[in-house]
Enzyme design. Structure first.
Site, PDB file in Angstrom:
ATOM      1  CD  GLU A  98      -4.134  -6.075   3.550  1.00  0.00           C
ATOM      2  OE1 GLU A  98      -4.937  -5.311   4.123  1.00  0.00           O
ATOM      3  OE2 GLU A  98      -2.898  -5.922   3.559  1.00  0.00           O
ATOM      4  CD  GLU A 150      -3.202  -0.907   2.035  1.00  0.00           C
ATOM      5  OE1 GLU A 150      -3.207   0.057   2.817  1.00  0.00           O
ATOM      6  OE2 GLU A 150      -4.131  -1.719   1.967  1.00  0.00           O
TER       7      GLU A 150
HETATM    8  C1  BGP Z   1      -4.599  -2.459   5.344  1.00  0.00           C
HETATM    9  C2  BGP Z   1      -3.291  -2.911   5.920  1.00  0.00           C
HETATM   10  C3  BGP Z   1      -3.406  -4.055   6.877  1.00  0.00           C
HETATM   11  C4  BGP Z   1      -4.624  -4.011   7.773  1.00  0.00           C
HETATM   12  C5  BGP Z   1      -5.880  -3.599   7.018  1.00  0.00           C
HETATM   13  C6  BGP Z   1      -7.091  -3.394   7.872  1.00  0.00           C
HETATM   14  O1  BGP Z   1      -4.455  -1.148   4.912  1.00  0.00           O
HETATM   15  O2  BGP Z   1      -2.442  -3.326   4.863  1.00  0.00           O
HETATM   16  O3  BGP Z   1      -2.197  -4.113   7.600  1.00  0.00           O
HETATM   17  O4  BGP Z   1      -4.373  -3.309   8.917  1.00  0.00           O
HETATM   18  O5  BGP Z   1      -5.671  -2.432   6.266  1.00  0.00           O
HETATM   19  O6  BGP Z   1      -7.028  -2.141   8.522  1.00  0.00           O
HETATM   20  P1  BGP Z   1      -7.305  -1.962  10.056  1.00  0.00           P
HETATM   21  O7  BGP Z   1      -6.421  -2.932  10.738  1.00  0.00           O
HETATM   22  O8  BGP Z   1      -6.945  -0.568  10.384  1.00  0.00           O
HETATM   23  O9  BGP Z   1      -8.746  -2.260  10.255  1.00  0.00           O
END
Ligand code: BGP
Length: 470
Positions: A370, A161
């Site tokens: 993801e 990201e």
């Molecule tokens: C993405 C990241 C992850 C994870 C996910 C969910 O941006 O790559 O590491 O954290 O988001 O976000 P959050 O944990 O803030 O709910």
């Protein structure tokens, strides 16, 4: 209509080191920018998280039971180079063992080389990704990973990201004092794109058989209305948040809108041609993207107030702070969509749109690395009945299948997350996993693992190669 997912489709699941491993200061590991954040808010504590470091064999056995074809995990930079310079063989050893265990169980590793956790000392010395010096250190890490793991790992992602970290500087150690945030954003995008290109070239040289690509977080932008000004705002958001970085990463070209946006603020961001050539020459094998939600953009006049995007700390709907970038776009909510308790809008069709837009523009295969629903889960008599997560994932898998039917090559799907882990913005209050971990923020409890209802659902999806969705 094509009914099945391709043979060899990578049904996976994902995690990241600082969110799942724990063991933050054992066996030579150095302090990362994530470790430095420990307790900067109520929940951020990397010391134990889900204790995967000590329980990885048990966790891989669960992956095997789930039927995973592939597992995406990240390398904790500070296990391998605790100070960014000195090799720590104990740290290497952990990943050797993890990779061996995965392969023994027929699970293909997908390795993220960088997921938000560089050595704090590099941050202190030169501001981390704000400096070109970071590229040398990242190449050192990548080369070690290629040489050590390359005979067993076929799939690599460079930087997770890179587009979102410039929106949320605190994710990667913050903006050094005295530096203008817009200058920082541009500089970090540039340094990350150069690092990405050089790591891809290195991979080509050392591991010609391996596949490697960059990763972005992609929230497609819808216009708030069909007023042309709002349509323009949505285009601006897409270009500002997603296409500027991806154009650099995949095509080695700078989006003219962004050049003009910065120049209106007195910043000349035009890059030297040799740098663009270098980026252009390192064409990736695929684009990895993380998809949770879509966005809404409305027109934002140049004289409006600048508002940084925030997040919802409490998990009560309505608490999200929408950004406002004067002259570009302002965020808004979407009345057509349901949302999670943290105001992440749930938009399965948006995933299909994202696939179509990315493939149309870049003509590269995609990996969805993801996708998932953060929720409060309840463990009752050893069971977690997370039907809401099944509903979310089922609808997204269906849309992914439709995107494949539309002709978009999607290589794999990695829901976030394989196991409960420390959410970056909300700790253990917000869970994503197929496997429940018995712990709370501030109380590590037993750390015992329990399969959630979604575990059994995904097990069936994988076993039937997606046909159970019918
Ligand atoms: C993405 C990241 C992850 C994870 C996910 C969910 O941006 O790559 O590491 O954290 O988001 O976000 P959050 O944990 O803030 O709910």
């Amino acid at each position: 209509m094509k009914k099945f997912f391709p043979k060899n489709f990578l049904w996976g699941a994902a995690t990241a080191a600082y969110q799942v491993e724990g063991a933050a200061s054992v066996e030579g590991k150095g302090v990362s920018v994530q470790d430095s954040k420990n307790f900067s808010n109520a929940f951020h504590d990397t010391t134990v998280t889900s204790d995967h470091y000590h329980r990885f064999r048990e966790d891989v056995a669960l992956m095997k039971a789930l039927g995973l074809k592939s597992y995406r995990f990240s390398i904790a930079w500070t296990r391998i180079y605790p100070d960014g310079r000195t090799l720590n063989t104990q740290g290497l050893n952990f990943y050797h063992q993890l990779i061996d265990e995965l392969l023994k169980n027929g699970i293909e590793p997908l390795v993220t080389l960088y997921h938000f956790d560089h050595p704090q000392i590099l941050q202190n010395q030169f501001g981390g990704w704000y400096s070109d010096r970071m590229i040398t250190h990242f190449l050192m890490l990548a080369e070690t990973c290629f040489r050590e793991f390359g005979s067993r790992v076929r799939w690599f992602m460079t930087i997770c990201e890179s587009n979102n970290v410039v929106l949320y500087p605190d994710l990667i150690g913050g903006v050094p004092e005295g530096v203008d945030i817009e200058v920082w954003r541009f500089q970090v995008s540039r340094v990350m794109a150069l690092a990405n290109a050089r790591v891809i070239q290195l991979c080509r040289k050392l591991l010609p058989e391996a596949k490697i690509g960059p990763c972005i977080g992609y929230a497609i932008a819808y216009p708030a209305t069909c007023a042309p000004q709002d349509v323009m705002a949505a285009l601006n958001e897409d270009e500002f948040r997603s296409f500027y970085p991806l154009d650099l990463l995949c095509l080695g070209r700078q989006n003219p809108l962004i050049i003009s946006y910065f120049s209106q603020r007195g910043i000349d961001i035009r890059l030297p041609q040799p740098e663009l050539n270098e980026m252009n020459a390192a064409r990736p094998d695929f684009i990895a993207f993380n998809y949770y939600q879509s966005d809404v953009a409305k027109a934002c006049p140049t004289e409006a107030e600048h508002v940084q995007p925030g997040f919802n700390a409490e998990g009560k709907q309505g608490g999200f702070i929408y950004p406002s970038f004067p002259g570009l776009y302002a965020g808004d909510n979407n009345p057509f969509l349901e949302r999670s308790d943290w105001d992440w809008e749930i938009d399965p069709v948006g995933l299909r749109i994202a696939c179509r837009k990315l493939f149309d523009r870049y003509q590269l295969p995609l990996m969805i690395t993801e996708n998932g629903l953060g929720a409060r889960d309840n463990l009752i008599n050893g069971q977690v009945n997370d039907t809401y997560r099944i509903d979310y994932l089922k609808k997204h898998v269906e849309q992914m299948r439709l995107a494949i039917c539309d002709g978009v090559p999607v290589l794999g799907y990695y829901p976030w997350s394989f196991i409960d882990l420390m959410s970056t913005s909300n700790g253990y209050n917000k869970r994503y996993g197929f496997v429940y971990v018995e712990r709370e923020d501030g109380d590590v409890k037993t750390l015992a693992r329990y399969k959630k209802a979604s575990f059994y659902w995904y097990q069936n999806v994988i076993a039937s190669n997606g046909t159970l969705l019918d």
